[in-house]
Design a protein around this motif. Sequence first.
Motif, PDB file in Angstrom:
ATOM      1  N   LEU A  82      -0.774  -8.023  -6.588  1.00  0.00           N
ATOM      2  CA  LEU A  82      -1.188  -6.620  -6.673  1.00  0.00           C
ATOM      3  C   LEU A  82      -2.326  -6.433  -7.673  1.00  0.00           C
ATOM      4  O   LEU A  82      -3.282  -5.705  -7.394  1.00  0.00           O
ATOM      5  CB  LEU A  82       0.001  -5.728  -7.049  1.00  0.00           C
ATOM      6  N   GLN A  83      -2.232  -7.090  -8.813  1.00  0.00           N
ATOM      7  CA  GLN A  83      -3.299  -6.970  -9.812  1.00  0.00           C
ATOM      8  C   GLN A  83      -4.640  -7.441  -9.243  1.00  0.00           C
ATOM      9  O   GLN A  83      -5.680  -6.834  -9.494  1.00  0.00           O
ATOM     10  CB  GLN A  83      -2.963  -7.788 -11.056  1.00  0.00           C
ATOM     11  N   ARG A  84      -4.593  -8.510  -8.483  1.00  0.00           N
ATOM     12  CA  ARG A  84      -5.822  -9.072  -7.935  1.00  0.00           C
ATOM     13  C   ARG A  84      -6.342  -8.245  -6.761  1.00  0.00           C
ATOM     14  O   ARG A  84      -7.545  -8.079  -6.606  1.00  0.00           O
ATOM     15  CB  ARG A  84      -5.582 -10.525  -7.538  1.00  0.00           C
ATOM     16  N   LEU A  85      -5.434  -7.724  -5.953  1.00  0.00           N
ATOM     17  CA  LEU A  85      -5.857  -6.883  -4.831  1.00  0.00           C
ATOM     18  C   LEU A  85      -6.416  -5.542  -5.306  1.00  0.00           C
ATOM     19  O   LEU A  85      -7.303  -4.973  -4.668  1.00  0.00           O
ATOM     20  CB  LEU A  85      -4.687  -6.643  -3.873  1.00  0.00           C
ATOM     21  N   GLU A 151     -10.579  -1.390  -7.016  1.00  0.00           N
ATOM     22  CA  GLU A 151     -10.993  -1.808  -5.670  1.00  0.00           C
ATOM     23  C   GLU A 151     -10.741  -0.627  -4.730  1.00  0.00           C
ATOM     24  O   GLU A 151      -9.611  -0.141  -4.638  1.00  0.00           O
ATOM     25  CB  GLU A 151     -10.173  -3.023  -5.226  1.00  0.00           C
ATOM     26  N   ARG A 152     -11.785  -0.137  -4.077  1.00  0.00           N
ATOM     27  CA  ARG A 152     -11.647   1.018  -3.193  1.00  0.00           C
ATOM     28  C   ARG A 152     -10.748   0.720  -2.000  1.00  0.00           C
ATOM     29  O   ARG A 152      -9.931   1.540  -1.600  1.00  0.00           O
ATOM     30  CB  ARG A 152     -13.027   1.457  -2.680  1.00  0.00           C
ATOM     31  N   HIS A 153     -10.938  -0.460  -1.427  1.00  0.00           N
ATOM     32  CA  HIS A 153     -10.203  -0.842  -0.215  1.00  0.00           C
ATOM     33  C   HIS A 153      -8.739  -1.106  -0.543  1.00  0.00           C
ATOM     34  O   HIS A 153      -8.432  -1.746  -1.544  1.00  0.00           O
ATOM     35  CB  HIS A 153     -10.852  -2.096   0.377  1.00  0.00           C
ATOM     36  N   MET A 154      -7.832  -0.601   0.288  1.00  0.00           N
ATOM     37  CA  MET A 154      -6.409  -0.912   0.122  1.00  0.00           C
ATOM     38  C   MET A 154      -6.028  -1.952   1.173  1.00  0.00           C
ATOM     39  O   MET A 154      -5.964  -1.653   2.357  1.00  0.00           O
ATOM     40  CB  MET A 154      -5.546   0.341   0.276  1.00  0.00           C
ATOM     41  N   TYR A 155      -5.787  -3.158   0.725  1.00  0.00           N
ATOM     42  CA  TYR A 155      -5.422  -4.240   1.619  1.00  0.00           C
ATOM     43  C   TYR A 155      -4.078  -3.954   2.278  1.00  0.00           C
ATOM     44  O   TYR A 155      -3.240  -3.257   1.726  1.00  0.00           O
ATOM     45  CB  TYR A 155      -5.369  -5.561   0.846  1.00  0.00           C
ATOM     46  N   TYR A 161       3.847  -3.575   0.463  1.00  0.00           N
ATOM     47  CA  TYR A 161       4.552  -3.413  -0.811  1.00  0.00           C
ATOM     48  C   TYR A 161       5.122  -2.002  -0.927  1.00  0.00           C
ATOM     49  O   TYR A 161       6.259  -1.816  -1.365  1.00  0.00           O
ATOM     50  CB  TYR A 161       3.625  -3.686  -1.996  1.00  0.00           C
ATOM     51  N   ILE A 162       4.328  -1.009  -0.540  1.00  0.00           N
ATOM     52  CA  ILE A 162       4.800   0.380  -0.579  1.00  0.00           C
ATOM     53  C   ILE A 162       5.979   0.558   0.376  1.00  0.00           C
ATOM     54  O   ILE A 162       6.996   1.171   0.027  1.00  0.00           O
ATOM     55  CB  ILE A 162       3.649   1.358  -0.244  1.00  0.00           C
ATOM     56  N   ALA A 163       5.873   0.017   1.579  1.00  0.00           N
ATOM     57  CA  ALA A 163       6.960   0.108   2.558  1.00  0.00           C
ATOM     58  C   ALA A 163       8.221  -0.571   2.040  1.00  0.00           C
ATOM     59  O   ALA A 163       9.334  -0.068   2.234  1.00  0.00           O
ATOM     60  CB  ALA A 163       6.520  -0.507   3.892  1.00  0.00           C
TER      61      ALA A 163
END
Length: 180
Positions: A82-85, A151-155, A161-163
């Motif tokens: 998550l930190q890297r994304l 990072e603007r983009h949400m991978y 992870y949210i789900a």
Amino acid sequence: MNTQVETFKYDNRIVRAFAIATALWGLVGMSVGLLAAVQLFFPNANLNLQFISFGRIRPLHTNAVIFAFVGNGMFTGIYYSLQRLCKARMFSWINFWGWNAIIVSAAITLPLGLTTSKEYAELEWPIDIAIAVVWVIFTVNLLGTILKRRERHMYVAIWFYIATAVTVAVLHIVNSLEIP
């Protein structure tokens, strides 16, 4: 042309802590599982101690492997990636201490026979409440890190992870509903 490279510093301490906890609880959970397996063939392997009888350590084994080993491993992977994304440090550390305190409380109460006897929901209601609180803290940590991302983009992994955070919360709360 002035090109400035942005650098990021990640919080690998929490990742390392969860990784160490994963290895420790994996060793504990699988050792307890080995003891339970031995007792299937040699029932006297419990040395006539009620605290390590098969009926007491079987739920300890399943909880240690599922929640302690796999749970800590899941947090390791999420907090590393998550930190890297997001290109952002983790929001908080509270999740580590809370989750492992719950595991210790389960490791104490289950051999004492303090259990609801409900498969995969054996823990008594105060521990269930603590699990819900710590899971909410994890979700806040997850969402807080996502909100402060650079990072603007949400991978797509972040959406999973949210789900996971939402699904596990619903599963735990519905499965553990009881009147104390």
